[in-house]
Design an enzyme around this catalytic site. Structure first.
Site, mmCIF file in Angstrom:
data_model
loop_
_atom_site.group_PDB
_atom_site.id
_atom_site.type_symbol
_atom_site.label_atom_id
_atom_site.label_comp_id
_atom_site.label_asym_id
_atom_site.label_seq_id
_atom_site.Cartn_x
_atom_site.Cartn_y
_atom_site.Cartn_z
ATOM 1 N N PHE A 141 19.093 55.335 0.303
ATOM 2 C CA PHE A 141 17.884 54.556 0.011
ATOM 3 C C PHE A 141 17.930 54.139 -1.448
ATOM 4 C CE2 PHE A 141 13.659 53.620 -1.488
ATOM 5 C CZ PHE A 141 13.204 52.770 -0.500
ATOM 6 N N ASP A 226 22.348 56.663 -8.615
ATOM 7 C CA ASP A 226 20.939 56.295 -8.436
ATOM 8 C C ASP A 226 20.131 57.584 -8.524
ATOM 9 O OD1 ASP A 226 18.393 55.637 -7.693
ATOM 10 O OD2 ASP A 226 18.977 54.404 -5.971
ATOM 11 N N LYS A 255 10.827 56.079 -11.281
ATOM 12 C CA LYS A 255 9.827 57.065 -10.837
ATOM 13 C C LYS A 255 9.259 57.923 -11.983
ATOM 14 C CE LYS A 255 10.516 56.859 -5.946
ATOM 15 N NZ LYS A 255 11.725 56.668 -5.164
HETATM 16 C C1 LIG Z 1 12.229 55.273 -4.742
HETATM 17 C C2 LIG Z 1 13.671 54.995 -4.910
HETATM 18 C C3 LIG Z 1 14.130 53.715 -5.289
HETATM 19 C C4 LIG Z 1 13.223 52.524 -5.395
HETATM 20 O O1 LIG Z 1 12.234 52.670 -6.347
HETATM 21 P P1 LIG Z 1 10.925 51.703 -6.269
HETATM 22 O O2 LIG Z 1 10.214 52.002 -7.571
HETATM 23 O O3 LIG Z 1 10.160 52.116 -5.073
HETATM 24 O O4 LIG Z 1 11.425 50.306 -6.200
HETATM 25 C C5 LIG Z 1 15.479 53.554 -5.530
HETATM 26 N N1 LIG Z 1 16.338 54.575 -5.369
HETATM 27 C C6 LIG Z 1 15.945 55.813 -5.004
HETATM 28 C C7 LIG Z 1 16.943 56.912 -4.882
HETATM 29 C C8 LIG Z 1 14.595 56.064 -4.735
HETATM 30 O O5 LIG Z 1 14.214 57.270 -4.334
#
Ligand SMILES: *Cc1c(COP(=O)(O)O)cnc(C)c1O
Length: 397
Positions: A141, A226, A255
């Site tokens: 994700f 990520d 985040k």
């Molecule tokens: C939440 C998340 C995203 C996307 O972040 P948004 O602020 O919702 O666009 C990307 N990568 C990972 C691993 C995430 O958990």
């Protein structure tokens, strides 16, 4: 006074239907606690998918935001501000990377990393423009933009959105042989989450990320970590890549960087990589805004000064040990690191989450069969005890 029922009805009436939230309204929140309009209290074990690691409305971060709001909040990148440079400096120190590119949401930071990797492949590696490839993992994700869902293996994320962005290849998460086989002279980057959060708190086999880094190095391929969800102490290290002693070529962050207040995201990398951007090649109107920077700086300072890494380890181990004592024949696994913990069942987990809500514990299922427990890192052992009593009651019923 507004009621939960009225709020939810109005929300459903006017809002696009792209979410199916649990029927709880956050009317007031402080630390790990949330109160609904009727005054019922809940403990937050999702923390906005780890974005509220500091807890709700952390006083120091609120104060820093208020102070900056009294001065200047938005300049756009057409002009300089006083705070962006300090944000750069601190995030560079925390990540050990020479350069930072600020954005707002996690998805934008991932997009930035993808663009950076493609351009790096052309300008530095010498790949022909249009031939660059990026490798990602099944179950990933990375966000919701068209290019990002183009590398998703999840049908629900992709259906109806084609034509998708070409240039992505998928391998099994944790499968080093598939990674080796997928790399070609045109490969720009391999992107992975050190732990798959939305995928169900899935951890690759020990040693995978380290081996992946080595293979990437041997083939002149960038490793993009990520860490939007796993970063900033969530797993008991500042970044989850550190569990494998891996220094990725690019960190994608978001985040918790926004301190639970404000969307702040960034890519951190060395000059050789992030230096491929020049004026006009990429940007964001709100990226690097002084309000977001002031918030992110305070969020990082709090994290370091209050030892969030130690807190995640200590409370994570305490909570994990308790979770493992729960007796329920449907539980097939309890796993995770720090305070990113998944309990996997051989049945759907949603009904448990609804019952937990009734008991005052807010947790969400991820990937249908997993309950994610990811409370704010500031949670105390007494608060874990309070929640655990209720979790045990629901899961052993
Ligand atoms: C939440 C998340 C995203 C996307 O972040 P948004 O602020 O919702 O666009 C990307 N990568 C990972 C691993 C995430 O958990």
């Amino acid at each position: 006074m507004k009621s939960t029922k009225g709020i939810i009805e109005k929300t459903k009436k006017f809002g696009a239907n792209n979410y199916n939230p649990t029927e709880v309204v956050f009317s007031h929140a402080e630390g790990v606690w949330v109160t609904d309009p009727e005054g019922k209290k809940y403990i937050d074990f999702l923390s906005a998918y780890s974005a509220a690691s500091h807890g709700h409305r952390h006083p120091r971060i609120i104060e820093a935001a208020k102070k900056q709001m009294e001065k200047v909040t938005l300049t756009s990148r057409a002009f300089h501000n006083e705070v962006l440079c300090d944000f750069y400096e601190l995030l560079s120190e925390v990540t050990g990377k020479e350069m930072i590119l600020p954005m707002n949401t996690g998805a934008e930071a991932v997009e930035t990393a993808l663009k950076c990797a493609r351009r790096w492949a052309v300008d530095v590696k010498g790949v022909e423009e249009g031939k660059q490839e990026i490798i990602a993992c099944n179950g990933n994700f990375h966000g919701r933009t068209i290019s990002i869902i183009s590398m998703s293996s999840e049908a629900a994320y992709r259906r109806g959105y084609g034509p998708l962005t070409p240039g992505f290849k998928l391998i099994g998460y944790g499968d080093i042989e598939q990674l080796k086989a997928a790399i070609t002279p045109n490969t720009a980057a391999f992107i992975m989450e050190p732990i798959q959060g939305e995928g169900g708190i899935v951890m690759p086999p020990a040693g995978f990320m380290k081996a992946a880094k080595q293979i990437c190095e041997e083939n002149n391929v960038l490793l993009i970590a990520d860490e939007v969800q796993t970063g900033f102490a969530r797993t008991g290290k500042m970044f989850a890549s550190m569990w494998e002693d891996v220094d990725p070529d690019m960190y994608v962050l978001g985040k918790a960087l926004g301190g639970g207040l404000f969307p702040v995201s960034a890519v951190a990398a060395n000059k050789e990589v992030l230096g491929v951007f020049n004026p006009g090649s990429h940007g964001s109107t709100f990226g690097g805004n002084p309000l977001g920077c002031a918030i992110a700086i305070e969020a990082m300072k709090v994290m370091i000064e209050d030892d969030y890494v130690g807190m995640a380890n200590d409370k994570g181990a305490y909570f994990m040990e308790k979770l493992k004592t729960i007796k329920n024949p449907h539980i097939v696994d309890v796993r995770g690191r720090g305070l990113l913990i998944g309990v996997e069942f051989d049945i759907a987990a949603e009904a448990y989450c609804d019952e937990l809500k009734e008991e005052g514990v807010l947790a969400h299922d991820t990937h249908h069969t997993v309950i994610r427990f990811a409370p704010p890192l500031i949670i105390t052992k007494e608060e874990i005890d309070w929640a655990f009593e209720r979790i045990k009651k629901v899961l052993e019923k």
